[in-house]
Write a protein that holds these residues in place. Structure first.
Motif, PDB file in Angstrom:
ATOM      1  N   SER A 195      48.541  36.711  36.970  1.00 58.18           N
ATOM      2  CA  SER A 195      49.477  35.504  36.731  1.00 58.18           C
ATOM      3  C   SER A 195      50.572  35.342  37.784  1.00 58.18           C
ATOM      4  O   SER A 195      51.212  34.115  37.873  1.00 58.18           O
ATOM      5  CB  SER A 195      50.107  35.481  35.390  1.00 58.18           C
ATOM      6  N   TYR A 196      50.625  36.331  38.677  1.00 63.58           N
ATOM      7  CA  TYR A 196      51.674  36.086  39.718  1.00 63.58           C
ATOM      8  C   TYR A 196      51.067  36.311  41.118  1.00 63.58           C
ATOM      9  O   TYR A 196      50.012  37.174  41.343  1.00 63.58           O
ATOM     10  CB  TYR A 196      52.725  37.046  39.568  1.00 63.58           C
ATOM     11  N   ARG A 197      51.119  35.382  41.984  1.00 65.55           N
ATOM     12  CA  ARG A 197      50.901  35.499  43.387  1.00 65.55           C
ATOM     13  C   ARG A 197      51.676  36.670  44.207  1.00 65.55           C
ATOM     14  O   ARG A 197      52.659  37.151  44.077  1.00 65.55           O
ATOM     15  CB  ARG A 197      51.235  34.146  44.078  1.00 65.55           C
ATOM     16  N   GLY A 198      50.701  37.513  44.711  1.00 63.46           N
ATOM     17  CA  GLY A 198      50.907  38.546  45.593  1.00 63.46           C
ATOM     18  C   GLY A 198      51.151  40.079  44.707  1.00 63.46           C
ATOM     19  O   GLY A 198      51.541  40.903  45.375  1.00 63.46           O
ATOM     20  N   ILE A 199      51.158  40.071  43.433  1.00 61.19           N
ATOM     21  CA  ILE A 199      51.119  41.035  42.538  1.00 61.19           C
ATOM     22  C   ILE A 199      49.592  41.622  42.265  1.00 61.19           C
ATOM     23  O   ILE A 199      48.987  40.900  41.871  1.00 61.19           O
ATOM     24  CB  ILE A 199      51.931  40.898  41.245  1.00 61.19           C
ATOM     25  N   ASP A 200      49.419  42.965  42.649  1.00 56.95           N
ATOM     26  CA  ASP A 200      48.159  43.576  42.465  1.00 56.95           C
ATOM     27  C   ASP A 200      48.413  44.713  41.676  1.00 56.95           C
ATOM     28  O   ASP A 200      48.786  45.877  42.258  1.00 56.95           O
ATOM     29  CB  ASP A 200      47.406  43.734  44.040  1.00 56.95           C
ATOM     30  N   GLY A 201      48.007  44.714  40.365  1.00 55.82           N
ATOM     31  CA  GLY A 201      48.025  45.927  39.567  1.00 55.82           C
ATOM     32  C   GLY A 201      49.314  46.207  38.729  1.00 55.82           C
ATOM     33  O   GLY A 201      50.230  45.602  39.072  1.00 55.82           O
ATOM     34  N   ARG A 202      49.202  46.874  37.578  1.00 56.55           N
ATOM     35  CA  ARG A 202      50.244  46.811  36.920  1.00 56.55           C
ATOM     36  C   ARG A 202      51.561  47.686  37.487  1.00 56.55           C
ATOM     37  O   ARG A 202      52.913  47.253  37.144  1.00 56.55           O
ATOM     38  CB  ARG A 202      49.790  48.052  35.587  1.00 56.55           C
ATOM     39  N   LEU A 203      51.280  48.766  38.294  1.00 56.99           N
ATOM     40  CA  LEU A 203      52.575  49.487  38.858  1.00 56.99           C
ATOM     41  C   LEU A 203      53.343  48.546  39.696  1.00 56.99           C
ATOM     42  O   LEU A 203      54.676  48.354  39.437  1.00 56.99           O
ATOM     43  CB  LEU A 203      52.078  50.676  39.732  1.00 56.99           C
ATOM     44  N   GLU A 204      52.696  47.606  40.516  1.00 60.02           N
ATOM     45  CA  GLU A 204      53.478  46.462  41.267  1.00 60.02           C
ATOM     46  C   GLU A 204      54.044  45.272  40.187  1.00 60.02           C
ATOM     47  O   GLU A 204      55.069  45.106  40.681  1.00 60.02           O
ATOM     48  CB  GLU A 204      52.409  45.810  42.157  1.00 60.02           C
ATOM     49  N   LEU A 205      53.402  45.054  39.225  1.00 61.09           N
ATOM     50  CA  LEU A 205      54.108  44.327  38.312  1.00 61.09           C
ATOM     51  C   LEU A 205      55.196  44.868  37.688  1.00 61.09           C
ATOM     52  O   LEU A 205      56.286  44.160  37.232  1.00 61.09           O
ATOM     53  CB  LEU A 205      53.217  43.937  37.106  1.00 61.09           C
ATOM     54  N   TYR A 206      55.441  46.227  37.245  1.00 66.19           N
ATOM     55  CA  TYR A 206      56.607  46.803  36.606  1.00 66.19           C
ATOM     56  C   TYR A 206      57.564  46.988  37.874  1.00 66.19           C
ATOM     57  O   TYR A 206      58.804  46.635  37.476  1.00 66.19           O
ATOM     58  CB  TYR A 206      56.109  48.001  36.136  1.00 66.19           C
ATOM     59  N   TYR A 207      57.222  47.196  39.046  1.00 67.34           N
ATOM     60  CA  TYR A 207      58.141  47.256  40.213  1.00 67.34           C
ATOM     61  C   TYR A 207      58.781  45.965  40.459  1.00 67.34           C
ATOM     62  O   TYR A 207      60.024  45.916  40.486  1.00 67.34           O
ATOM     63  CB  TYR A 207      57.546  47.661  41.194  1.00 67.34           C
ATOM     64  N   GLN A 208      58.225  44.896  40.284  1.00 66.74           N
ATOM     65  CA  GLN A 208      58.741  43.625  40.518  1.00 66.74           C
ATOM     66  C   GLN A 208      59.673  43.162  39.120  1.00 66.74           C
ATOM     67  O   GLN A 208      60.310  42.466  39.452  1.00 66.74           O
ATOM     68  CB  GLN A 208      57.695  42.707  40.660  1.00 66.74           C
ATOM     69  N   THR A 209      59.273  43.584  38.125  1.00 66.01           N
ATOM     70  CA  THR A 209      60.041  43.410  36.824  1.00 66.01           C
ATOM     71  C   THR A 209      61.361  43.890  37.011  1.00 66.01           C
ATOM     72  O   THR A 209      62.428  43.238  36.690  1.00 66.01           O
ATOM     73  CB  THR A 209      59.247  44.077  35.560  1.00 66.01           C
ATOM     74  N   VAL A 210      61.349  45.226  37.403  1.00 64.24           N
ATOM     75  CA  VAL A 210      62.564  45.902  37.530  1.00 64.24           C
ATOM     76  C   VAL A 210      63.378  45.116  38.693  1.00 64.24           C
ATOM     77  O   VAL A 210      64.647  44.974  38.592  1.00 64.24           O
ATOM     78  CB  VAL A 210      62.584  47.356  38.032  1.00 64.24           C
ATOM     79  N   ARG A 211      62.820  44.762  39.916  1.00 67.96           N
ATOM     80  CA  ARG A 211      63.561  44.106  40.891  1.00 67.96           C
ATOM     81  C   ARG A 211      64.086  42.779  40.515  1.00 67.96           C
ATOM     82  O   ARG A 211      65.321  42.714  40.558  1.00 67.96           O
ATOM     83  CB  ARG A 211      62.802  43.956  42.137  1.00 67.96           C
ATOM     84  N   HIS A 212      63.525  42.093  39.502  1.00 69.18           N
ATOM     85  CA  HIS A 212      64.109  40.789  39.124  1.00 69.18           C
ATOM     86  C   HIS A 212      64.893  40.808  38.117  1.00 69.18           C
ATOM     87  O   HIS A 212      65.760  40.078  38.022  1.00 69.18           O
ATOM     88  CB  HIS A 212      62.818  40.005  38.758  1.00 69.18           C
ATOM     89  N   LEU A 213      64.879  41.935  37.407  1.00 71.32           N
ATOM     90  CA  LEU A 213      65.842  42.030  36.321  1.00 71.32           C
ATOM     91  C   LEU A 213      67.232  42.734  36.365  1.00 71.32           C
ATOM     92  O   LEU A 213      68.006  42.687  35.957  1.00 71.32           O
ATOM     93  CB  LEU A 213      65.082  43.089  35.052  1.00 71.32           C
TER      94      LEU A 213
END
Length: 333
Positions: free
Chosen positions: A179-197
């Motif tokens: 559902s997000y552009r440029g995010i591939d896989g759960r680890l990348e999703l969690y990493y981006q969550t931490v960065r934005h949060l």
């Protein structure tokens, strides 16, 4: 069984509180300046008949007391009404926005506890040392600085100047990576969550961190001066064991109280932090509802935040017994 009885009693006590919140919010939302129908039709050609039809649809043509009783009747059935501005059920709107707010508030509390408790213990153990003075200055700055101002400063430094972290939005860990552009896989999703949060979490959690750290330091100093600690030292118990086993647990009851009472502050601060960081949570929904005079949505968000606060305080009270076995609920000696 006594704990269940106590929890039931506290829930019954919360009913008049929530009724009072509903009455005050309803009056403020409906007696304030502005007309929700005019705001809804702003910029559109409309006739007087259309305005009257919309007022009948949402019950705005009825007396104030009838509208309140109708709203409370629907609330008891689980119906929070229809948003005038969004033209969607209020419950559906809040469900969509509740996740980001809870993620922000819980992460802010986690940041506050992880940083404040160790700093408070170190400050108490090294009383009047440079580490103690530094922690007290940090706490003073944190208590005195508004969360939205901290957010703006963090954005200017870490997003605009250094470009290390994003300045707006959130990446939600419960959504699929696709559902997000440029995010591939759960680890990348969690990493981006931490960065934005990270930035909004620090902005919202700084006040909680400063408050908890000050209370932790005071309580640890008091605990370390207790007779049981002096006895433990006389028996040659290592200082680290005294801090961890004898002084720490006793000092945590006021911390639990602060966490419960500061929940309202955190929820209120989330409104401002979400606006600064453009997070689509309950805060932004509440601000939009006020701007559009959408009283059904204002009522729904206020009641939801009131319920979260009341439940948080009750959970805080119940958790006392798990931290300190001396605390009982209705038991006679």
């Amino acid at each position: 069984m006594k704990l269940l009885k106590y929890a039931t009693y506290r829930l019954l006590q919360a009913i008049p509180v929530l009724i009072g919140i509903s009455v005050i919010t309803f009056l403020l939302a409906n007696l304030g300046p502005g007309d929700p129908v005019s705001l809804m039709l702003q910029g559109q050609e409309h006739s007087e008949e259309l305005v009257r039809a919309i007022e009948r649809k949402y019950g705005l043509d009825r007396p104030l007391h009838e509208r309140y009783l109708t709203y409370m009747g629907g609330l008891l059935r689980g119906d929070l009404g229809q948003s005038i501005y969004y033209e969607r059920p209020v419950a559906a709107l809040m469900i969509d926005r509740l996740g980001p707010t809870l993620l922000l508030v819980l992460s802010a509390y986690a940041f506050a506890l992880v940083t404040a408790i160790p700093l408070g213990i170190v400050a108490a153990d090294r009383r009047n040392d440079p580490a103690d003075h530094a922690s007290r200055i940090t706490a003073l700055i944190g208590v005195s600085t508004p969360s939205f101002w901290i957010g703006i400063v963090l954005i200017l430094i870490f997003a605009v100047k250094l470009g290390w972290l994003p300045s707006s939005g959130l990446v939600y860990p419960w959504r699929p990576p696709s559902s997000y552009r440029g995010i591939d896989g759960r680890l990348e999703l969690y990493y981006q969550t931490v960065r934005h949060l990270l930035l909004p979490m620090i902005a919202l959690g700084t006040l909680q961190m400063a408050t908890i750290m000050r209370v932790e330091r005071t309580q640890m100093i008091e605990s370390l001066q207790g007779e049981y600690v002096k006895l433990a030292r006389a028996y040659g118990v290592p200082e680290r064991t005294i801090l961890r086993k004898h002084a720490f647990q006793v000092a945590q009851l006021p911390i639990i109280t602060i966490i419960g009472l500061n929940l309202s502050t955190a929820l209120g601060g989330a409104v401002l932090v979400e606006t600064v960081f453009n997070i689509n949570g309950m805060g932004q929904l509440f601000v939009n509802a006020i701007q559009q005079n959408d009283y059904q949505l204002v009522m729904g968000v206020t009641m939801m935040l009131g319920v979260l606060f009341v439940v948080g305080v009750i959970i805080t009270d119940i958790s006392y017994a798990y931290v300190d076995p001396r605390v009982t609920y209705g038991e006679r000696e």
